[in-house]
Design a protein around this motif. Structure first.
Motif, short mmCIF file in Angstrom:
data_model
loop_
_atom_site.label_atom_id
_atom_site.label_comp_id
_atom_site.label_asym_id
_atom_site.label_seq_id
_atom_site.Cartn_x
_atom_site.Cartn_y
_atom_site.Cartn_z
N UNK A 187 61.93 36.52 19.98
CA UNK A 187 61.13 36.21 21.16
C UNK A 187 61.94 35.27 22.04
N UNK A 188 61.42 34.92 23.19
CA UNK A 188 62.10 34.00 24.10
C UNK A 188 61.13 32.90 24.53
N UNK A 189 61.56 31.65 24.38
CA UNK A 189 60.79 30.49 24.84
C UNK A 189 61.73 29.58 25.61
N UNK A 190 61.35 29.25 26.84
CA UNK A 190 62.18 28.36 27.68
C UNK A 190 63.62 28.86 27.77
N UNK A 191 63.77 30.16 27.95
CA UNK A 191 65.09 30.79 28.13
C UNK A 191 65.98 30.68 26.90
N UNK A 192 65.37 30.52 25.72
CA UNK A 192 66.13 30.49 24.47
C UNK A 192 65.55 31.49 23.50
N UNK A 193 66.43 32.15 22.76
CA UNK A 193 65.97 33.05 21.71
C UNK A 193 65.29 32.25 20.61
N UNK A 194 64.16 32.74 20.15
CA UNK A 194 63.48 32.14 19.01
C UNK A 194 63.07 33.27 18.07
N UNK A 195 62.64 32.88 16.87
CA UNK A 195 62.16 33.86 15.89
C UNK A 195 60.72 33.51 15.55
N UNK A 196 59.83 34.50 15.65
CA UNK A 196 58.44 34.26 15.27
C UNK A 196 58.37 33.78 13.82
N UNK A 197 57.44 32.89 13.55
CA UNK A 197 57.36 32.26 12.22
C UNK A 197 57.20 33.28 11.10
N UNK A 198 56.63 34.44 11.41
CA UNK A 198 56.49 35.48 10.37
C UNK A 198 57.85 35.95 9.87
N UNK A 199 58.89 35.71 10.66
CA UNK A 199 60.22 36.18 10.27
C UNK A 199 61.07 35.15 9.56
N UNK A 200 60.48 34.03 9.18
CA UNK A 200 61.28 32.93 8.62
C UNK A 200 61.98 33.33 7.32
N UNK A 201 61.30 34.15 6.50
CA UNK A 201 61.91 34.54 5.23
C UNK A 201 63.09 35.48 5.46
N UNK A 202 63.00 36.31 6.49
CA UNK A 202 64.13 37.18 6.83
C UNK A 202 65.33 36.35 7.28
#
Length: 403
Positions: A187-202
């Motif tokens: 996903x993108x937040x404040x022009x930075x790539x982020x990962x949704x929390x559901x993907x933390x194990x990946x």
């Protein structure tokens, strides 16, 4: 549209127009003659895949990432999507033969990333500026910074492809990462790539896998030993050339053997870049086959080592060689192989290899939680702690000619 059947991802679709023109370009086709993993096939015989295959795989993942982000409401213009796909296609275009062997051996002070940019500019000139946007994104000179992160960051499409691809071709199944799920979680937040929390194990699996692949494949001691033989045989050939002795080489390889090439020699239209463009794995192998019959004992010995898989013996140490140890080793090698002490320095190599699993000071992998907060993976993960994530593992390798 061109459809390519890829053994890792299945069918990869390349749209007609700019992207297909890039794939067909001679500078991209050059990558079909450069192996992705350099000399790792001395350990993993299946590792015969090329930089070209990797570039296509990274392009495919970029296409998937653009589609996934668009479905989450991240607006990306069609021109931006095409440009970022063009940039990832060409991100490795500046690689030389055998991965990083040429860097700091026959070429100094310039990285393959900088050479990639020069090659992009050369193609852009031929295409009348159609790559302007792609080059700006590649250089991180474009306002939407997250597009550059998709090309170069700790969670970019380059890494997601090479980990999957190298795992597949080496047979190191522990290296297989969930690239599709990671892309779906972007996903993108404040022009930075982020990962949704559901993907933390990946992401935890990705970081662990990356560390495993580095020490089990990329920095495997046998592959490192083979690389050092190649480095030393090239250095010996260069020394003989500088002394005016006859050394067989293709015109492209000869240029780098005869000249002390650094960053000042490389410009978009320079002679150095032109010769570099014509250099691939086959130039080196052809030279090695001829060098094996050389009158020079060192050049012949090291060339035979490469051709017959007589690799340097490797000793992994906690500390580097002392001056006394180095002196004794050089004398022993000189005496055993009946060469001068000066020549014996080509029969061993000292190296310090250091790699960490995650560098929080480099580029963060950020996790987005449902309440909108964003935390670095080192804070968000229950499995890892920051000291483990950022721990630098350092090993000293002594590689020497077998008796």
């Amino acid at each position: 549209m061109k459809i390519i059947n890829d053994p890792v991802f299945g069918f990869i679709k390349i749209p007609s127009g700019l992207l297909l023109d890039i794939v067909k370009h001679p500078l991209m086709q050059r990558l079909t003659r450069i192996k992705q993993l350099g000399l790792a096939n001395v350990v993993y015989p299946g590792a015969q895949h090329t930089r070209f295959q990797h570039s296509l795989g990274a392009f495919h993942l970029m296409s998937e990432a653009i589609l996934s982000l668009g479905q989450k409401g991240v607006f990306i213009f069609d021109s931006e999507a095409e440009a970022v796909c063009a940039a990832i296609l060409m991100h490795d275009i500046g690689h030389g033969p055998f991965s990083h062997v040429l860097e700091n051996t026959l070429i100094h002070g310039i990285s393959h990333e900088e050479i990639s940019l020069m090659m992009m500019e050369r193609i852009n000139s031929e295409m009348n500026g159609q790559l302007n946007l792609a080059i700006n994104i590649y250089k991180d000179d474009y306002p939407k910074r997250f597009l550059h992160q998709l090309i170069s960051s700790q969670l970019d499409m380059d890494r997601l492809d090479y980990l999957r691809r190298d795992s597949f071709f080496t047979g190191v199944t522990e290296g297989n990462i969930g690239s599709a799920r990671i892309i779906k979680m972007l996903n993108v937040v404040d022009d930075r790539l982020v990962v949704d929390s559901k993907g933390i194990y990946s992401i935890e699996n990705y970081l662990t896998t990356r560390r495993l692949m580095y020490w089990q494949v990329y920095l495997h001691k046998t592959a490192v030993a083979c690389e050092k033989v190649l480095v030393n045989v090239l250095l010996r050939a260069r020394q003989l050339c500088r002394e005016g002795k006859p050394v067989f080489a293709s015109p492209a390889l000869r240029f780098f053997l005869e000249n002390d090439v650094d960053s000042t020699h490389f410009l978009p239209d320079s002679e150095a870049l032109t010769h570099y463009i014509h250099l691939d794995d086959s130039d080196i192998w052809c030279a090695l086959k001829v060098w094996a019959g050389s009158d020079d004992k060192i050049l012949s010995l090291l060339a035979h080592d490469m051709l017959e898989r007589r690799l340097f013996e490797v000793e992994v140490r906690e500390e580097p060689l002392s001056d006394d140890e180095r002196e004794k080793l050089q004398e022993t090698l000189a005496r055993h192989f009946d060469v001068s002490k000066e020549e014996a320095r080509y029969l061993f190599s000292e190296n310090r290899i250091q790699k960490d699993m995650y560098d929080p000071d480099d580029d963060h992998i950020d996790i987005l939680f449902k309440d909108g907060t964003v935390k670095d993976i080192s804070e968000a993960s229950e499995l890892f702690n920051i000291s483990l994530l950022s721990k630098k593992i350092r090993k000293y390798y002594l590689c020497k000619q077998r008796f």
